[in-house]
Design a protein around this motif. Structure first.
Motif, PDB file in Angstrom:
ATOM      1  N   ALA A 120      12.407  -4.092   2.355  1.00 52.62           N
ATOM      2  CA  ALA A 120      13.486  -3.112   2.159  1.00 52.62           C
ATOM      3  C   ALA A 120      14.030  -3.807   0.836  1.00 52.62           C
ATOM      4  N   ALA A 121      14.139  -4.911   0.530  1.00 54.95           N
ATOM      5  CA  ALA A 121      14.624  -5.565  -0.615  1.00 54.95           C
ATOM      6  C   ALA A 121      13.823  -5.268  -1.833  1.00 54.95           C
ATOM      7  N   VAL A 122      12.372  -5.307  -1.926  1.00 53.78           N
ATOM      8  CA  VAL A 122      11.754  -5.031  -2.945  1.00 53.78           C
ATOM      9  C   VAL A 122      11.758  -3.623  -3.357  1.00 53.78           C
ATOM     10  N   SER A 123      11.751  -2.753  -2.066  1.00 52.85           N
ATOM     11  CA  SER A 123      11.902  -1.306  -2.464  1.00 52.85           C
ATOM     12  C   SER A 123      13.063  -0.860  -3.363  1.00 52.85           C
ATOM     13  N   LYS A 124      14.085  -1.666  -3.110  1.00 52.27           N
ATOM     14  CA  LYS A 124      15.394  -1.395  -3.909  1.00 52.27           C
ATOM     15  C   LYS A 124      15.381  -1.718  -5.350  1.00 52.27           C
ATOM     16  N   LEU A 125      14.246  -2.502  -5.780  1.00 48.64           N
ATOM     17  CA  LEU A 125      13.884  -2.738  -7.305  1.00 48.64           C
ATOM     18  C   LEU A 125      13.190  -1.573  -7.738  1.00 48.64           C
ATOM     19  N   MET A 126      12.419  -0.812  -7.055  1.00 49.67           N
ATOM     20  CA  MET A 126      11.406  -0.035  -7.465  1.00 49.67           C
ATOM     21  C   MET A 126      11.726   1.447  -7.983  1.00 49.67           C
ATOM     22  N   ARG A 127      11.286   1.732  -8.945  1.00 51.11           N
ATOM     23  CA  ARG A 127      11.288   3.180  -9.400  1.00 51.11           C
ATOM     24  C   ARG A 127      10.327   4.079  -8.579  1.00 51.11           C
ATOM     25  N   VAL A 128      10.169   5.458  -8.542  1.00 50.24           N
ATOM     26  CA  VAL A 128       9.719   6.278  -7.915  1.00 50.24           C
ATOM     27  C   VAL A 128       8.262   6.162  -7.878  1.00 50.24           C
ATOM     28  N   GLN A 129       7.874   5.948  -9.359  1.00 49.90           N
ATOM     29  CA  GLN A 129       6.320   5.583  -9.514  1.00 49.90           C
ATOM     30  C   GLN A 129       5.802   4.259  -8.830  1.00 49.90           C
ATOM     31  N   ASP A 130       6.632   3.275  -8.708  1.00 47.24           N
ATOM     32  CA  ASP A 130       6.153   2.115  -8.240  1.00 47.24           C
ATOM     33  C   ASP A 130       6.045   2.292  -6.764  1.00 47.24           C
ATOM     34  N   LEU A 131       7.066   3.023  -6.196  1.00 48.03           N
ATOM     35  CA  LEU A 131       6.733   3.183  -4.758  1.00 48.03           C
ATOM     36  C   LEU A 131       5.480   4.087  -4.438  1.00 48.03           C
ATOM     37  N   VAL A 132       5.018   5.025  -5.213  1.00 51.08           N
ATOM     38  CA  VAL A 132       3.888   5.780  -4.986  1.00 51.08           C
ATOM     39  C   VAL A 132       2.587   4.837  -5.296  1.00 51.08           C
ATOM     40  N   ALA A 133       2.614   4.296  -6.477  1.00 44.53           N
ATOM     41  CA  ALA A 133       1.442   3.309  -6.873  1.00 44.53           C
ATOM     42  C   ALA A 133       1.046   2.370  -5.767  1.00 44.53           C
ATOM     43  N   VAL A 134       2.145   1.653  -5.335  1.00 45.12           N
ATOM     44  CA  VAL A 134       1.895   0.624  -4.177  1.00 45.12           C
ATOM     45  C   VAL A 134       1.451   1.057  -2.817  1.00 45.12           C
ATOM     46  N   ALA A 135       2.007   2.206  -2.327  1.00 41.20           N
ATOM     47  CA  ALA A 135       1.897   2.738  -1.338  1.00 41.20           C
ATOM     48  C   ALA A 135       0.374   3.222  -1.337  1.00 41.20           C
ATOM     49  N   ARG A 136       0.011   3.980  -2.614  1.00 38.81           N
ATOM     50  CA  ARG A 136      -1.184   4.545  -2.459  1.00 38.81           C
ATOM     51  C   ARG A 136      -2.238   3.332  -2.277  1.00 38.81           C
ATOM     52  N   ARG A 137      -2.090   2.213  -2.701  1.00 36.80           N
ATOM     53  CA  ARG A 137      -3.165   1.151  -2.589  1.00 36.80           C
ATOM     54  C   ARG A 137      -3.029   0.476  -1.179  1.00 36.80           C
ATOM     55  N   THR A 138      -2.321   0.968  -0.068  1.00 36.57           N
ATOM     56  CA  THR A 138      -1.936   0.402   0.995  1.00 36.57           C
ATOM     57  C   THR A 138      -2.215   1.179   2.366  1.00 36.57           C
ATOM     58  N   PRO A 139      -3.680   1.482   2.404  1.00 35.15           N
ATOM     59  CA  PRO A 139      -4.047   2.431   3.458  1.00 35.15           C
ATOM     60  C   PRO A 139      -3.720   1.770   5.046  1.00 35.15           C
ATOM     61  N   VAL A 140      -3.545   2.565   5.926  1.00 30.44           N
ATOM     62  CA  VAL A 140      -3.211   2.083   7.202  1.00 30.44           C
ATOM     63  C   VAL A 140      -4.104   3.084   7.918  1.00 30.44           C
ATOM     64  N   VAL A 141      -5.066   2.439   8.704  1.00 30.92           N
ATOM     65  CA  VAL A 141      -5.932   3.578   9.628  1.00 30.92           C
ATOM     66  C   VAL A 141      -5.956   3.489  11.015  1.00 30.92           C
ATOM     67  N   THR A 142      -5.586   4.401  11.739  1.00 27.57           N
ATOM     68  CA  THR A 142      -5.617   4.295  13.045  1.00 27.57           C
ATOM     69  C   THR A 142      -6.315   5.400  13.772  1.00 27.57           C
ATOM     70  N   GLY A 143      -6.681   5.390  15.243  1.00 30.76           N
ATOM     71  CA  GLY A 143      -7.617   6.258  15.460  1.00 30.76           C
ATOM     72  C   GLY A 143      -7.034   6.609  17.090  1.00 30.76           C
ATOM     73  N   PHE A 144      -7.272   7.811  17.651  1.00 31.12           N
ATOM     74  CA  PHE A 144      -7.350   8.250  18.996  1.00 31.12           C
ATOM     75  C   PHE A 144      -8.480   9.125  19.191  1.00 31.12           C
ATOM     76  N   ARG A 145      -8.393  10.484  19.049  1.00 31.63           N
ATOM     77  CA  ARG A 145      -9.637  11.393  18.884  1.00 31.63           C
ATOM     78  C   ARG A 145      -9.929  11.753  17.688  1.00 31.63           C
ATOM     79  N   SER A 146      -8.720  11.493  16.647  1.00 27.66           N
ATOM     80  CA  SER A 146      -9.135  11.818  15.456  1.00 27.66           C
ATOM     81  C   SER A 146      -8.755  10.355  14.718  1.00 27.66           C
ATOM     82  N   THR A 147      -9.291   9.949  13.343  1.00 31.20           N
ATOM     83  CA  THR A 147      -8.937   8.951  12.567  1.00 31.20           C
ATOM     84  C   THR A 147      -8.025   9.467  11.514  1.00 31.20           C
TER      85      THR A 147
END
Length: 459
Positions: A120-147
């Motif tokens: 939360a703390a680091v997000s408060k220092l970020m611009r919109v483009q920062d939030l987008v850029a880092v999240a894009r490089r951080t995939p989280v993959v889960t699955g049940f019947r679809s991935t």
């Protein structure tokens, strides 16, 4: 511990970590309502300056909600992985921001070493483009019947709500969504009543459709977790167990839920073993302002508490988590700008903590927001690698009375950003003649065999 910063000839003081985090938060109406927001832009900048120089290790020593009186804090502290934290242990919050923005940084490897308050703390220092850029490089993959969550995909929750849970109305909405390529994350219904019998009836309805057409997706009726536990014991076809959660023990108590209850439900769902490509079987919803609306915020800003809810979710290895970002109302997120910022913060923070993060891109009718705002947030989330979004017929939920995304909105995002449905679902769509090999939804006429097959059960 009081922290001070002199700016423009004025010294700003922050009594503790809670006050510092709240004052550093970009403006939102909920923090103003709670009386914790910065009193001026100057004070906000001063707080952000102090926060940038604060060592990350401070968050392991100073808690925003006391350890002794809050089981969420105990979960966060007791589950912290020191080895995963080691690569960033000597960094300040500002240095951590720079580290995350370095494209060489493996953001996925950090998840178990980060506490929600750090994120939360680091997000408060970020611009919109920062939030987008880092999240894009951080995939989280889960699955049940679809991935869910693979890079290059955008899944959807098909939300066929009906004000009276009418089976024909629900079925028509499901068919509508399937024809437009939606439903790969989950077919999830908010029931008009939480009764065990109604919940079971709706689950059987979805399950019949899923089995009839061999659809690789999962069902969920968003009843209270105690209802899910009861009907699992009775043999109901439960795929995903749902629960709304928040970032403090007191707020979760307002939802009628404890960590022990969530563990019981998780274990019961795992034992059903209904998944085919994975075993992630929990579905959580959150939203900035939930703790404040329950008077259970302990003087902490709403965004920090929202991220603590992801700390709860992370402990149960869920298939899906989403923030209903504009659902609580303008008292907490006043307008389109605040909703957009909050949605991107939530997505970024959830992904850094290893949570499979989706967003209900939505607003209430009394908020200062409109469809242009949802278009903007949807597009930004698509670029940021959002796991899934929620879609309802026409973008208008006739049961919950709020505005969300439509099935066509998901088509737009997939087409302009080159995103695909979940891989198993994409294969099913092609096999049904509903999607072409290039990812475009097939235009069906009244005589189409695919249309006849999907609508033959709707009277």
């Amino acid at each position: 511990m009081t922290r001070r910063q002199t700016l423009g000839g004025h010294t700003h003081e922050f009594a503790d970590l809670r006050a510092l985090l709240a004052a550093a938060t970009p403006e939102r109406s909920g923090d103003v309502l709670a009386g914790v927001a910065a009193s001026s832009e100057q004070e906000r900048v001063a707080a952000q300056g102090i926060l940038a120089d604060l060592p990350l290790a401070v968050f392991l020593e100073e808690q925003v909600v006391p350890y002794e009186s809050d089981e969420v804090t105990r979960l966060i502290v007791d589950s912290h992985d020191a080895a995963a934290f080691a690569p960033v242990a000597g960094m300040t919050v500002g240095g951590f921001r720079d580290h995350l923005l370095d494209p060489r940084t493996d953001t996925v490897a950090l998840k178990d070493g980060l506490t929600p308050e750090m994120v939360a703390a680091v997000s408060k220092l970020m611009r919109v483009q920062d939030l987008v850029a880092v999240a894009r490089r951080t995939p989280v993959v889960t699955g049940f019947r679809s991935t869910i969550g693979r890079p290059g995909t955008l899944a959807t929750r098909l939300q066929p709500n009906h004000p009276t849970d009418d089976p024909v109305g629900v079925t028509a909405s499901i068919v509508d969504g399937l024809l437009l390529g939606c439903g790969d994350a989950v077919v999830g219904i908010n029931p008009a009543t939480d009764s065990p019998q109604r919940t079971t009836d709706l689950l059987k309805l979805i399950d019949e459709i899923r089995e009839r057409y061999a659809i690789p997706t999962q069902s969920c009726v968003l009843a209270h977790v105690t209802t899910s536990i009861e009907i699992m014991r009775r043999g109901a076809p439960v795929d995903l167990v749902f629960q709304s959660i928040a970032g403090t023990e007191a707020a979760n108590d307002g939802f009628g839920v404890t960590l022990a209850l969530l563990r019981e439900a998780h274990q019961a769902a795992r034992e059903l073993d209904r998944g085919t490509v994975g075993t992630n079987c929990m579905y959580f919803e959150t939203g900035q302002g939930a703790a404040l609306s329950a008077d259970a915020h302990h003087g902490v800003d709403q965004q920090t508490l929202e991220v603590r809810a992801y700390g709860v979710a992370r402990a149960f290895d869920p298939l899906l988590v989403n923030t209903v970002v504009g659902f609580i109302g303008p008292e907490y997120l006043y307008d389109g700008k605040q909703i957009t910022r909050a949605g991107l913060e939530d997505h970024f923070c959830g992904k850094l903590l290893g949570v499979p993060m989706g967003v209900d891109v939505c607003y209430t009718n009394h908020a200062e927001a409109d469809a242009d705002d949802t278009d903007t947030l949807l597009t930004l989330l698509g670029v940021a690698g959002c796991s899934f979004v929620i879609c309802v017929p026409g973008g208008d939920d006739v049961m919950l009375h709020y505005q969300s995304l439509s099935f066509h909105d998901a088509l737009y995002a997939r087409q302009v950003l080159g995103l695909a449905p979940a891989p198993e679902f994409a294969t099913w769509l092609e096999g049904m003649g509903l999607m072409s090999g290039d990812g475009r939804i097939t235009e069906l006429d009244a005589g189409s065999s695919a249309l006849r097959r999907l609508t033959m059960g709707v009277q």
